[in-house]
Design a protein around this motif. Structure first.
Motif, PDB file in Angstrom:
ATOM      1  N   ILE A  86       2.066   4.223  -9.033  1.00 25.99           N
ATOM      2  CA  ILE A  86       0.858   4.105  -9.850  1.00 25.99           C
ATOM      3  C   ILE A  86       0.458   2.648 -10.027  1.00 25.99           C
ATOM      4  O   ILE A  86      -0.719   2.299  -9.902  1.00 25.99           O
ATOM      5  CB  ILE A  86       1.070   4.802 -11.215  1.00 25.99           C
ATOM      6  N   ASN A  87       1.417   1.775 -10.294  1.00 29.34           N
ATOM      7  CA  ASN A  87       1.096   0.357 -10.495  1.00 29.34           C
ATOM      8  C   ASN A  87       0.533  -0.265  -9.226  1.00 29.34           C
ATOM      9  O   ASN A  87      -0.393  -1.079  -9.285  1.00 29.34           O
ATOM     10  CB  ASN A  87       2.322  -0.417 -10.965  1.00 29.34           C
ATOM     11  N   THR A  88       1.064   0.102  -8.071  1.00 27.34           N
ATOM     12  CA  THR A  88       0.548  -0.412  -6.803  1.00 27.34           C
ATOM     13  C   THR A  88      -0.883   0.064  -6.590  1.00 27.34           C
ATOM     14  O   THR A  88      -1.739  -0.715  -6.153  1.00 27.34           O
ATOM     15  CB  THR A  88       1.441   0.047  -5.634  1.00 27.34           C
ATOM     16  N   LEU A  89      -1.160   1.309  -6.912  1.00 26.39           N
ATOM     17  CA  LEU A  89      -2.526   1.821  -6.773  1.00 26.39           C
ATOM     18  C   LEU A  89      -3.485   1.080  -7.697  1.00 26.39           C
ATOM     19  O   LEU A  89      -4.586   0.709  -7.296  1.00 26.39           O
ATOM     20  CB  LEU A  89      -2.570   3.322  -7.047  1.00 26.39           C
ATOM     21  N   TYR A  90      -3.075   0.849  -8.945  1.00 28.84           N
ATOM     22  CA  TYR A  90      -3.937   0.098  -9.863  1.00 28.84           C
ATOM     23  C   TYR A  90      -4.192  -1.313  -9.335  1.00 28.84           C
ATOM     24  O   TYR A  90      -5.289  -1.845  -9.493  1.00 28.84           O
ATOM     25  CB  TYR A  90      -3.343   0.050 -11.272  1.00 28.84           C
ATOM     26  N   ASP A  91      -3.194  -1.925  -8.690  1.00 25.68           N
ATOM     27  CA  ASP A  91      -3.393  -3.249  -8.099  1.00 25.68           C
ATOM     28  C   ASP A  91      -4.424  -3.217  -6.974  1.00 25.68           C
ATOM     29  O   ASP A  91      -5.151  -4.185  -6.763  1.00 25.68           O
ATOM     30  CB  ASP A  91      -2.073  -3.807  -7.560  1.00 25.68           C
ATOM     31  N   LEU A 125      -9.637  11.857  -6.797  1.00 27.82           N
ATOM     32  CA  LEU A 125      -8.322  12.042  -7.405  1.00 27.82           C
ATOM     33  C   LEU A 125      -8.136  11.062  -8.553  1.00 27.82           C
ATOM     34  O   LEU A 125      -8.669   9.954  -8.525  1.00 27.82           O
ATOM     35  CB  LEU A 125      -7.222  11.768  -6.365  1.00 27.82           C
ATOM     36  N   THR A 126      -7.344  11.471  -9.526  1.00 32.34           N
ATOM     37  CA  THR A 126      -6.914  10.518 -10.537  1.00 32.34           C
ATOM     38  C   THR A 126      -5.863   9.614  -9.890  1.00 32.34           C
ATOM     39  O   THR A 126      -5.338   9.926  -8.815  1.00 32.34           O
ATOM     40  CB  THR A 126      -6.298  11.230 -11.758  1.00 32.34           C
ATOM     41  N   VAL A 127      -5.549   8.525 -10.541  1.00 28.65           N
ATOM     42  CA  VAL A 127      -4.530   7.624  -9.999  1.00 28.65           C
ATOM     43  C   VAL A 127      -3.187   8.348  -9.915  1.00 28.65           C
ATOM     44  O   VAL A 127      -2.460   8.207  -8.928  1.00 28.65           O
ATOM     45  CB  VAL A 127      -4.434   6.335 -10.840  1.00 28.65           C
ATOM     46  N   LYS A 128      -2.887   9.163 -10.907  1.00 27.00           N
ATOM     47  CA  LYS A 128      -1.629   9.913 -10.890  1.00 27.00           C
ATOM     48  C   LYS A 128      -1.592  10.895  -9.706  1.00 27.00           C
ATOM     49  O   LYS A 128      -0.590  10.988  -9.002  1.00 27.00           O
ATOM     50  CB  LYS A 128      -1.449  10.672 -12.203  1.00 27.00           C
ATOM     51  N   GLU A 129      -2.691  11.613  -9.480  1.00 24.88           N
ATOM     52  CA  GLU A 129      -2.743  12.542  -8.357  1.00 24.88           C
ATOM     53  C   GLU A 129      -2.614  11.808  -7.028  1.00 24.88           C
ATOM     54  O   GLU A 129      -1.901  12.252  -6.129  1.00 24.88           O
ATOM     55  CB  GLU A 129      -4.061  13.326  -8.371  1.00 24.88           C
ATOM     56  N   ALA A 130      -3.310  10.678  -6.897  1.00 23.17           N
ATOM     57  CA  ALA A 130      -3.245   9.894  -5.660  1.00 23.17           C
ATOM     58  C   ALA A 130      -1.838   9.363  -5.434  1.00 23.17           C
ATOM     59  O   ALA A 130      -1.363   9.304  -4.296  1.00 23.17           O
ATOM     60  CB  ALA A 130      -4.242   8.742  -5.707  1.00 23.17           C
ATOM     61  N   SER A 131      -1.156   9.011  -6.507  1.00 25.76           N
ATOM     62  CA  SER A 131       0.215   8.527  -6.410  1.00 25.76           C
ATOM     63  C   SER A 131       1.139   9.635  -5.903  1.00 25.76           C
ATOM     64  O   SER A 131       1.959   9.412  -5.005  1.00 25.76           O
ATOM     65  CB  SER A 131       0.683   8.023  -7.768  1.00 25.76           C
ATOM     66  N   GLU A 132       1.000  10.807  -6.465  1.00 20.90           N
ATOM     67  CA  GLU A 132       1.822  11.936  -6.028  1.00 20.90           C
ATOM     68  C   GLU A 132       1.488  12.339  -4.595  1.00 20.90           C
ATOM     69  O   GLU A 132       2.375  12.681  -3.815  1.00 20.90           O
ATOM     70  CB  GLU A 132       1.604  13.128  -6.971  1.00 20.90           C
ATOM     71  N   TYR A 133       0.214  12.300  -4.244  1.00 20.95           N
ATOM     72  CA  TYR A 133      -0.265  12.693  -2.923  1.00 20.95           C
ATOM     73  C   TYR A 133       0.221  11.742  -1.837  1.00 20.95           C
ATOM     74  O   TYR A 133       0.603  12.170  -0.754  1.00 20.95           O
ATOM     75  CB  TYR A 133      -1.795  12.723  -2.973  1.00 20.95           C
ATOM     76  N   SER A 134       0.235  10.440  -2.148  1.00 22.89           N
ATOM     77  CA  SER A 134       0.540   9.427  -1.129  1.00 22.89           C
ATOM     78  C   SER A 134       1.953   8.866  -1.217  1.00 22.89           C
ATOM     79  O   SER A 134       2.373   8.143  -0.323  1.00 22.89           O
ATOM     80  CB  SER A 134      -0.443   8.270  -1.261  1.00 22.89           C
ATOM     81  N   ASN A 135       2.644   9.158  -2.304  1.00 28.27           N
ATOM     82  CA  ASN A 135       3.967   8.589  -2.554  1.00 28.27           C
ATOM     83  C   ASN A 135       3.904   7.066  -2.713  1.00 28.27           C
ATOM     84  O   ASN A 135       4.824   6.350  -2.345  1.00 28.27           O
ATOM     85  CB  ASN A 135       4.968   8.989  -1.465  1.00 28.27           C
ATOM     86  N   ILE A 136       2.786   6.584  -3.250  1.00 32.43           N
ATOM     87  CA  ILE A 136       2.594   5.173  -3.583  1.00 32.43           C
ATOM     88  C   ILE A 136       2.607   5.087  -5.099  1.00 32.43           C
ATOM     89  O   ILE A 136       1.988   5.907  -5.775  1.00 32.43           O
ATOM     90  CB  ILE A 136       1.264   4.646  -3.019  1.00 32.43           C
TER      91      ILE A 136
END
Length: 68
Positions: free
Chosen positions: A30-35, A17-28
């Motif tokens: 984008i900045n937290t995922l990049y961290d 997944l892209t970071v955007k897709e993972a963010s939408e999928y997990s409700n986390i």
């Protein structure tokens, strides 16, 4: 007639997944995922400079942790 190269594949069928897709999928966020995407991250896949998220490893990680 032009056919779209990018077909709409459901997120749960994608390997990565892209970071955007993972963010939408997990409700986390984008900045937290990049961290979370450090070099020792178990669900990080780097393709050149692009950072992708291995979906199954990401799901396993989310199921194991209590806090992010």
């Amino acid at each position: 007639m032009e056919i779209s190269i990018e077909k709409q594949i459901p997120i749960w069928n994608k390997m990565n997944l892209t970071v955007k897709e993972a963010s939408e999928y997990s409700n986390i966020g984008i900045n937290t995922l990049y961290d979370l995407l450090t070099d020792d991250c178990p669900f990080l896949l780097k393709v050149g400079n692009k950072k992708l998220i291995k979906r199954r490893a990401f799901e396993d990680y989310i199921n194991k942790v209590k806090y992010i």
